[in-house]
Design a protein around this motif. Structure first.
Motif, PDB file in Angstrom:
ATOM      1  N   VAL A  27      -0.561  12.892  22.922  1.00 36.60           N
ATOM      2  CA  VAL A  27       0.499  13.771  22.425  1.00 36.60           C
ATOM      3  C   VAL A  27       1.102  13.203  21.142  1.00 36.60           C
ATOM      4  N   PHE A  28       1.434  11.918  21.147  1.00 35.78           N
ATOM      5  CA  PHE A  28       2.099  11.322  19.983  1.00 35.78           C
ATOM      6  C   PHE A  28       1.133  11.081  18.827  1.00 35.78           C
ATOM      7  N   SER A  29      -0.156  11.113  19.079  1.00 31.72           N
ATOM      8  CA  SER A  29      -1.116  11.010  17.981  1.00 31.72           C
ATOM      9  C   SER A  29      -1.085  12.253  17.102  1.00 31.72           C
ATOM     10  N   THR A  30      -0.540  13.356  17.638  1.00 33.03           N
ATOM     11  CA  THR A  30      -0.433  14.600  16.872  1.00 33.03           C
ATOM     12  C   THR A  30       0.961  14.802  16.285  1.00 33.03           C
ATOM     13  N   LEU A  31       1.874  13.867  16.576  1.00 33.18           N
ATOM     14  CA  LEU A  31       3.244  13.979  16.084  1.00 33.18           C
ATOM     15  C   LEU A  31       3.478  12.961  14.973  1.00 33.18           C
ATOM     16  N   GLU A  32       3.771  13.432  13.783  1.00 37.75           N
ATOM     17  CA  GLU A  32       4.043  12.541  12.669  1.00 37.75           C
ATOM     18  C   GLU A  32       5.518  12.142  12.664  1.00 37.75           C
ATOM     19  N   ASN A  33       5.783  10.982  12.086  1.00 34.53           N
ATOM     20  CA  ASN A  33       7.144  10.468  11.921  1.00 34.53           C
ATOM     21  C   ASN A  33       7.833  10.171  13.248  1.00 34.53           C
ATOM     22  N   TYR A  34       7.055   9.910  14.287  1.00 39.43           N
ATOM     23  CA  TYR A  34       7.629   9.520  15.575  1.00 39.43           C
ATOM     24  C   TYR A  34       6.879   8.309  16.112  1.00 39.43           C
ATOM     25  N   ARG A  35       7.634   7.354  16.576  1.00 35.14           N
ATOM     26  CA  ARG A  35       7.053   6.268  17.356  1.00 35.14           C
ATOM     27  C   ARG A  35       7.626   6.360  18.767  1.00 35.14           C
ATOM     28  N   PHE A  36       7.009   5.685  19.696  1.00 36.98           N
ATOM     29  CA  PHE A  36       7.417   5.883  21.079  1.00 36.98           C
ATOM     30  C   PHE A  36       7.244   4.611  21.896  1.00 36.98           C
TER      31      PHE A  36
END
Length: 308
Positions: A27-36
């Motif tokens: 999921v987060f591989s497709t979200l830019e400008n976010y780390r988790f």
């Protein structure tokens, strides 16, 4: 870059830990400008959940774990994760994959639109029994009726909270914490997203009838004293019923010059009113028990180990 913390309580979920971690990474591989970061809370598991968590933490930097000293329950486990989360927003979800990780995108989008709390509203798939659906709907309706906050039907612990909301939750020291009710009670700007609950990936649910009943009583008594008022109303009602019934009995005896006899009716009356008294005493006892637990100020959880 904004940071999102994912809090996942886990009790005997050795088969699901790697699966949900992989799907969250996708999921987060497709979200830019976010780390988790993913904070797994091992709530006293008896299987190899802790070993799996340590292996994942060695492989992936974003994986964090908190190992509790015993099984404290789902709500305290979520509270433990919230207390140690460092993200700009925190998402809580279950480890069994019934909460689809792909919905994280929608939760973040609503948060970016300005909502402080983004909750989810669960609908059941067709294979879930009719009894399960009806009982769940009746529970939420009854809970909203008897408590002082509105609990959304189909509510779950799959939600996003802004860091400002999480700070408020951290400062709460309730012995019996009920996060579904707290999220409604706190206010803030909220919105909901519907989702269909998925099937458990592996393992068996440990959420048995006993735990469901305890959870129901916690929700009812955590936000309202209405049950105490209901006990008082029942007392007045049955007192009035007894006075009227005795009056009818006396009038009947004078008019018909007979009397109503029979030990069975007498015993049933005694048993009935004795049961009502026990119910009322039980309601009072529940509230006294909550006060007893609160004044001792024991922590919601005890941490055995953590990797941060």
């Amino acid at each position: 870059m904004k940071k999102i913390s994912i809090v996942i309580p886990a009790h005997n979920e050795e088969g699901n830990i790697s699966l949900i971690q992989q799907r969250i990474r996708e999921v987060f591989s497709t979200l830019e400008n976010y780390r988790f970061e993913i904070i797994f809370v091992n709530d006293g598991s008896r299987d190899n959940t802790q070993q799996k968590l340590e292996e994942l933490a060695n492989q992936f930097e974003e994986v964090k774990f908190i190992e509790l000293s015993r099984n404290f329950g789902h709500q305290p486990a979520v509270k433990a994760g919230l207390d140690y989360a460092t993200g700009n927003a925190v998402i809580s979800m279950d480890a069994d994959l019934q909460h689809p990780p792909e919905l994280i995108r929608d939760l973040i989008r609503k948060w970016e639109e300005g909502f402080d709390i983004v909750f989810t509203v669960r609908t059941y798939p067709k294979q879930i029994s009719r009894f399960k659906r009806k009982s769940s709907a009746l529970y939420y309706k009854f809970l909203s009726l008897i408590s002082d906050v509105n609990i959304n039907e189909g509510g779950s612990d799959f939600r996003l909270m802004d860091s400002s909301v999480v700070d408020v939750v951290r400062n709460m020291n309730e012995a019996d914490i009920f996060l579904r009710g707290l999220s409604n009670w706190m206010g803030f700007k909220q919105t909901g997203i519907p989702f269909t609950a998925g099937e458990r990936a592996t393992g068996q649910s440990s959420y048995n009838l006993k735990k469901m009943m305890k959870f129901a009583f916690t929700g009812i008594t955590a936000f309202s004293v209405k049950p105490l008022y209901m006990a008082a109303y029942l007392g007045f009602l049955f007192s009035a019923f007894a006075v009227v019934g005795y009056g009818i009995y006396v009038i009947h005896s004078f008019v018909a010059k007979t009397e109503i006899s029979g030990w069975a009716s007498l015993i049933m009356t005694v048993v009935f009113f004795g049961g009502i008294q026990l119910i009322i005493l039980g309601i009072i006892g529940i509230y006294l028990g909550k006060i007893f637990k609160q004044v001792k100020e024991r922590p919601n959880y005890i941490i055995r180990s953590k990797n941060f």
